[in-house]
Design an enzyme around this catalytic site. Sequence first.
Site, PDB file in Angstrom:
ATOM      1  N   ARG A   1      15.071  27.465  39.846  1.00  0.00           N
ATOM      2  CA  ARG A   1      15.272  26.748  41.114  1.00  0.00           C
ATOM      3  C   ARG A   1      16.400  25.715  41.008  1.00  0.00           C
ATOM      4  NH1 ARG A   1       9.221  26.850  43.654  1.00  0.00           N
ATOM      5  NH2 ARG A   1       9.205  29.115  43.930  1.00  0.00           N
TER       6      ARG A   1
ATOM      7  N   ASP B   1      11.279  26.328  16.219  1.00  0.00           N
ATOM      8  CA  ASP B   1      12.449  26.232  15.337  1.00  0.00           C
ATOM      9  C   ASP B   1      13.043  27.595  14.966  1.00  0.00           C
ATOM     10  OD1 ASP B   1      10.183  26.757  13.882  1.00  0.00           O
ATOM     11  OD2 ASP B   1      10.651  25.381  12.238  1.00  0.00           O
TER      12      ASP B   1
ATOM     13  N   THR C   1       6.546  24.767  21.943  1.00  0.00           N
ATOM     14  CA  THR C   1       5.615  25.226  20.911  1.00  0.00           C
ATOM     15  C   THR C   1       4.455  24.247  20.827  1.00  0.00           C
ATOM     16  OG1 THR C   1       5.262  25.383  18.515  1.00  0.00           O
ATOM     17  CG2 THR C   1       7.215  24.186  19.194  1.00  0.00           C
TER      18      THR C   1
ATOM     19  N   ASP D   1       6.668  20.496  16.416  1.00  0.00           N
ATOM     20  CA  ASP D   1       7.364  20.164  15.163  1.00  0.00           C
ATOM     21  C   ASP D   1       8.888  20.231  15.287  1.00  0.00           C
ATOM     22  OD1 ASP D   1       7.396  22.875  15.590  1.00  0.00           O
ATOM     23  OD2 ASP D   1       6.969  23.437  13.515  1.00  0.00           O
TER      24      ASP D   1
ATOM     25  N   GLY E   1      -0.704  24.987  13.933  1.00  0.00           N
ATOM     26  CA  GLY E   1       0.358  24.045  13.592  1.00  0.00           C
ATOM     27  C   GLY E   1       1.279  24.586  12.510  1.00  0.00           C
ATOM     28  N   ARG E   2       0.972  25.796  12.063  1.00  0.00           N
ATOM     29  CA  ARG E   2       1.730  26.434  10.971  1.00  0.00           C
ATOM     30  C   ARG E   2       1.805  25.486   9.776  1.00  0.00           C
ATOM     31  NH1 ARG E   2       4.772  31.047  11.538  1.00  0.00           N
ATOM     32  NH2 ARG E   2       4.813  30.857  13.779  1.00  0.00           N
TER      33      ARG E   2
ATOM     34  N   GLU F   1      -4.111  24.371   9.749  1.00  0.00           N
ATOM     35  CA  GLU F   1      -4.102  25.674   9.075  1.00  0.00           C
ATOM     36  C   GLU F   1      -3.178  25.744   7.848  1.00  0.00           C
ATOM     37  OE1 GLU F   1      -2.646  28.758  11.704  1.00  0.00           O
ATOM     38  OE2 GLU F   1      -0.872  27.616  12.242  1.00  0.00           O
TER      39      GLU F   1
ATOM     40  N   ARG G   1     -20.489  23.764   7.873  1.00  0.00           N
ATOM     41  CA  ARG G   1     -20.041  24.930   8.657  1.00  0.00           C
ATOM     42  C   ARG G   1     -18.555  24.835   8.937  1.00  0.00           C
ATOM     43  NH1 ARG G   1     -24.257  27.698  11.322  1.00  0.00           N
ATOM     44  NH2 ARG G   1     -26.054  27.454   9.955  1.00  0.00           N
TER      45      ARG G   1
HETATM   46  O1  F6P Z   1       4.056  28.472  16.296  1.00  0.00           O
HETATM   47  C1  F6P Z   1       2.947  28.573  17.123  1.00  0.00           C
HETATM   48  C2  F6P Z   1       1.776  29.167  16.388  1.00  0.00           C
HETATM   49  O2  F6P Z   1       0.679  29.208  17.277  1.00  0.00           O
HETATM   50  C3  F6P Z   1       1.403  28.449  15.080  1.00  0.00           C
HETATM   51  O3  F6P Z   1       0.664  27.286  15.286  1.00  0.00           O
HETATM   52  C4  F6P Z   1       0.644  29.526  14.366  1.00  0.00           C
HETATM   53  O4  F6P Z   1       0.692  29.346  12.970  1.00  0.00           O
HETATM   54  C5  F6P Z   1       1.388  30.761  14.763  1.00  0.00           C
HETATM   55  O5  F6P Z   1       2.053  30.476  15.972  1.00  0.00           O
HETATM   56  C6  F6P Z   1       0.509  31.964  14.921  1.00  0.00           C
HETATM   57  O6  F6P Z   1       1.308  33.016  15.286  1.00  0.00           O
HETATM   58  P1  F6P Z   1       0.789  34.482  15.584  1.00  0.00           P
HETATM   59  O7  F6P Z   1       0.120  34.447  16.912  1.00  0.00           O
HETATM   60  O8  F6P Z   1       2.028  35.291  15.604  1.00  0.00           O
HETATM   61  O9  F6P Z   1      -0.153  34.822  14.489  1.00  0.00           O
END
Ligand code: F6P
Length: 325
Positions: free
Chosen positions: A26, A104, A127, A131, A172-173, A224, A248
């Site tokens: 737009r 990135d 994202t 990051d 969060g990779r 993660e 758990r």
């Molecule tokens: O970069 C976004 C993200 O959701 C990360 O947090 C995660 O590690 C990754 O992508 C997971 O990617 P996919 O869905 O390809 O497994």
Amino acid sequence: MIKRIGILTSGGDAPGMNACIRSVVRAAYKKNIYVTGIEYGFKGLLNSNFINLSPESVGNMLHKGGTILKTNRCEEFKQKKYRKIAYNNLIKENIDGLIVLGGDGSFKGASILSKEFKIPVIGIPSTIDNDIYGSDYSIGFNTAVQTIMDSVDKIRDTASSHETIFFIEVMGRNSGHLAIHAGNVTGAELIMIPEIKIKNLDFLVNKIRKINIKKKSIIIIYAEGCNLGPIDKITEYVQKRMKNSNVRFSILGHIQRGGSPCEKDRINSSLLGYYSVNEIIKKGKSKMIGIINGKVTFLDLEKSIKTKKEINKNLFKITEIINNY
Ligand code: F6P
């Protein structure tokens, strides 16, 4: 003069991508610039998956999660021969500038393409990982924090009823931005992030034991990318060492990437989309657009890729203090 811009979404999707596409289309329309949507990210660029985006076609999607343009991760784009194909396709389609929504990895591809073929690119940080250096917020982050908060609040109810020690894995990779915010807003007693290493599992057990003296139910937000290994194995270990407790885990997974964008993501998407169009028509160096202290800013795309965004150590520290006593 820029007459047509291309837009694509790449990498993991993020809530607010649609709102941003709408804003770009737009804003461009007001300046008599056409917009071509490139479906399936950089892969779609290789396959000429082009669609015309009109101001009407982007209606009724401001509130929708995901991306109407689809997205993926494109390995081929790392090779120059494929980038050449992409560039030729852009030329065939008369696209003189490219707007890329992603993280990135997507920015890297866009930056190389821009340098090799002198095509102006604007990268819009999108994202849930948040990051990207050069912006306080990336599109999707705030919604993801909200989703985690809603989920953890529910887990908290049952954790508290059963007096459980709960590990909750968030995305969060290899960064902990998402985990720190999530930990703060959920009152998590412990946050585990890749940037702050925990020596070993016994050290972790001792930390939990200390908290356990005062609190029977404990929420641990586990990013993660943490160094201690898979969450199921950690849970198993802690359970073995703390026999009288109920330990758990829960992995929130892709639920964190979905859903309707929250208010902040919608506003950021509108601003970043609008100002990207304003910037790309200058045909200058490729940039990433961001929001710093509430203001829209620009940064050299390469600088953004090469610089690591530091975690908010202060928020981490304060959270640890106020979520415990
Ligand atoms: O970069 C976004 C993200 O959701 C990360 O947090 C995660 O590690 C990754 O992508 C997971 O990617 P996919 O869905 O390809 O497994």
